[in-house]
Design an enzyme around this catalytic site. Structure first.
Site, PDB file in Angstrom:
ATOM      1  N   TYR A  26      -1.289  11.430   1.601  1.00 32.63           N
ATOM      2  CA  TYR A  26      -2.121  11.738   0.433  1.00 32.63           C
ATOM      3  C   TYR A  26      -2.080  13.230   0.119  1.00 32.63           C
ATOM      4  O   TYR A  26      -2.126  13.622  -1.045  1.00 32.63           O
ATOM      5  CB  TYR A  26      -3.570  11.315   0.697  1.00 32.63           C
ATOM      6  CG  TYR A  26      -3.763   9.841   0.924  1.00 32.63           C
ATOM      7  CD1 TYR A  26      -3.978   8.970  -0.142  1.00 32.63           C
ATOM      8  CD2 TYR A  26      -3.750   9.303   2.215  1.00 32.63           C
ATOM      9  CE1 TYR A  26      -4.175   7.613   0.064  1.00 32.63           C
ATOM     10  CE2 TYR A  26      -3.937   7.944   2.427  1.00 32.63           C
ATOM     11  CZ  TYR A  26      -4.155   7.109   1.355  1.00 32.63           C
ATOM     12  OH  TYR A  26      -4.338   5.768   1.555  1.00 32.63           O
ATOM     13  N   ASP A  47       0.851  -1.192   0.000  1.00 28.64           N
ATOM     14  CA  ASP A  47       0.000   0.000   0.000  1.00 28.64           C
ATOM     15  C   ASP A  47       0.896   1.256   0.000  1.00 28.64           C
ATOM     16  O   ASP A  47       1.783   1.363  -0.838  1.00 28.64           O
ATOM     17  CB  ASP A  47      -0.962  -0.062   1.201  1.00 28.64           C
ATOM     18  CG  ASP A  47      -2.007   1.042   1.202  1.00 28.64           C
ATOM     19  OD1 ASP A  47      -2.990   0.931   0.450  1.00 28.64           O
ATOM     20  OD2 ASP A  47      -1.823   2.021   1.949  1.00 28.64           O
ATOM     21  N   HIS A  82      -7.104  -6.562  -0.743  1.00 26.04           N
ATOM     22  CA  HIS A  82      -6.014  -5.596  -0.667  1.00 26.04           C
ATOM     23  C   HIS A  82      -4.990  -5.922   0.419  1.00 26.04           C
ATOM     24  O   HIS A  82      -3.789  -5.776   0.204  1.00 26.04           O
ATOM     25  CB  HIS A  82      -6.589  -4.197  -0.429  1.00 26.04           C
ATOM     26  CG  HIS A  82      -5.551  -3.123  -0.381  1.00 26.04           C
ATOM     27  ND1 HIS A  82      -4.741  -2.828  -1.453  1.00 26.04           N
ATOM     28  CD2 HIS A  82      -5.195  -2.261   0.604  1.00 26.04           C
ATOM     29  CE1 HIS A  82      -3.928  -1.824  -1.126  1.00 26.04           C
ATOM     30  NE2 HIS A  82      -4.177  -1.466   0.109  1.00 26.04           N
TER      31      HIS A  82
END
Length: 317
Positions: free
Chosen positions: A231, A101, A296
């Site tokens: 982010y 990730d 995931h």
């Protein structure tokens, strides 16, 4: 878990919490969002039992590691700086690297900026995308997926934090870790990241209430801002990494992804991975594994299989 030791090391201007197990060639594990060193607990025990030194930090902004308040302190260059300083503090010249990730994103950058420190990389879920010199990442993401795309929704300081608080930390953690919805992940404001509070989240066999509570306790203490700042700094990373435009990843790589991972089911990714684009940008890609029926968080969902994949690759070097 008793075999895992913990300590705090001052690196690159911050105090970093590091979990370690075993002795031998070093393997550095980098976690993603919303996770911690704890995400690698199974792999740490498996690799340490096979003669490796497993090292898993809480990355900047997470868990028991310091969390600078400004998103400007969370570019990939900052995080790579933390990791290089950690290797120096531990007296490690070259290491095996494992990422998932956001940890995979940082792993790509570590290999791009400091390939001299990496023996080989096992990366999971997130492919390497070369820098697009003509457009910033956020602009590209909005154009491709719209304003409800989760990365776009994370941009406004405090907004996602308020949504997470309304839903409750444990619910947010469970929601992310158990999500099987095919990508891209778009979350309209009226739906919210927690979904309907009346919808029960059933934990799969690989995820216990104890696991959720561990994550929730740490995120309740630290908050989500540190993780969200990764982010919020993606355009800054784009600006800072301009000198590396056009560079390839030049270390031996094994890439693993689940076929139900939203990073694999996002439009265009399968074509990129299997059509030759990925291999062009990562010329030393030696193995590509697509796990069937896996989502995931593959390192937690299929811990033994993931550990075996890591071991099988790194023991060659």
């Amino acid at each position: 878990m008793d075999k895992i030791q913990h300590r705090t090391i001052f690196v690159n201007g911050i105090n970093m919490h590091v979990a370690e197990a075993g002795a031998g060639p070093a393997v550095l594990f980098l976690h993603g969002f919303p996770e911690l060193w704890y995400s690698w607990r199974h792999q740490m025990l498996a690799l340490s039992s096979r003669g490796y030194r497993a090292i898993a930090p809480d990355l900047r902004g997470y868990g028991d590691t310091d969390a600078p308040p400004s998103s400007a302190s969370y570019s990939a260059v900052h995080i790579v700086g933390d990791l290089v300083a950690l290797l120096d503090a531990l007296g490690l010249d070259r290491i095996f690297l494992v990422g998932h990730d956001w940890g995979a994103v940082i792993a790509w950058y570590l290999c791009l900026l400091r390939p001299d420190r990496i023996r080989a990389l096992v990366n999971m879920s997130v492919v390497f995308h070369p820098r697009n010199p003509s457009r910033k990442p956020l602009e590209s993401l909005r154009a491709a997926f719209g304003h409800d795309y989760y990365i776009c929704r994370f941009q406004e300081p405090g907004e996602a934090e308020e949504e997470f608080a309304r839903a409750g930390t444990a619910r947010i953690i469970a929601k992310f870790l158990t999500s099987r919805r095919p990508g891209p992940l778009c979350v309209p404001k009226e739906v919210g990241f927690g979904g309907s509070p009346h919808t029960q989240i059933v934990l799969p066999s690989w995820l216990s209430e104890e696991d959720i509570n561990y994550y929730a306790t740490k995120f309740d203490q630290k908050g989500f801002t540190g993780g969200l700042n990764y982010y919020r700094a993606i355009d800054l990373t784009w600006e800072l990494t301009a000198p590396w435009t056009g560079m390839q990843i030049k270390v031996p790589v094994k890439f693993i992804v689940g076929d139900e991972d939203l990073t694999y089911t996002t439009p265009g990714i399968k074509e990129y991975i299997h059509g030759g684009g990925f291999k062009r940008n990562v010329p030393f890609l030696q193995e590509l594994v697509v796990m069937e029926g896996v989502g995931h968080f593959l390192n937690q969902e299929k811990p033994e299989e993931t550990s075996a994949h890591i071991y099988d690759f790194i023991q060659r070097f």
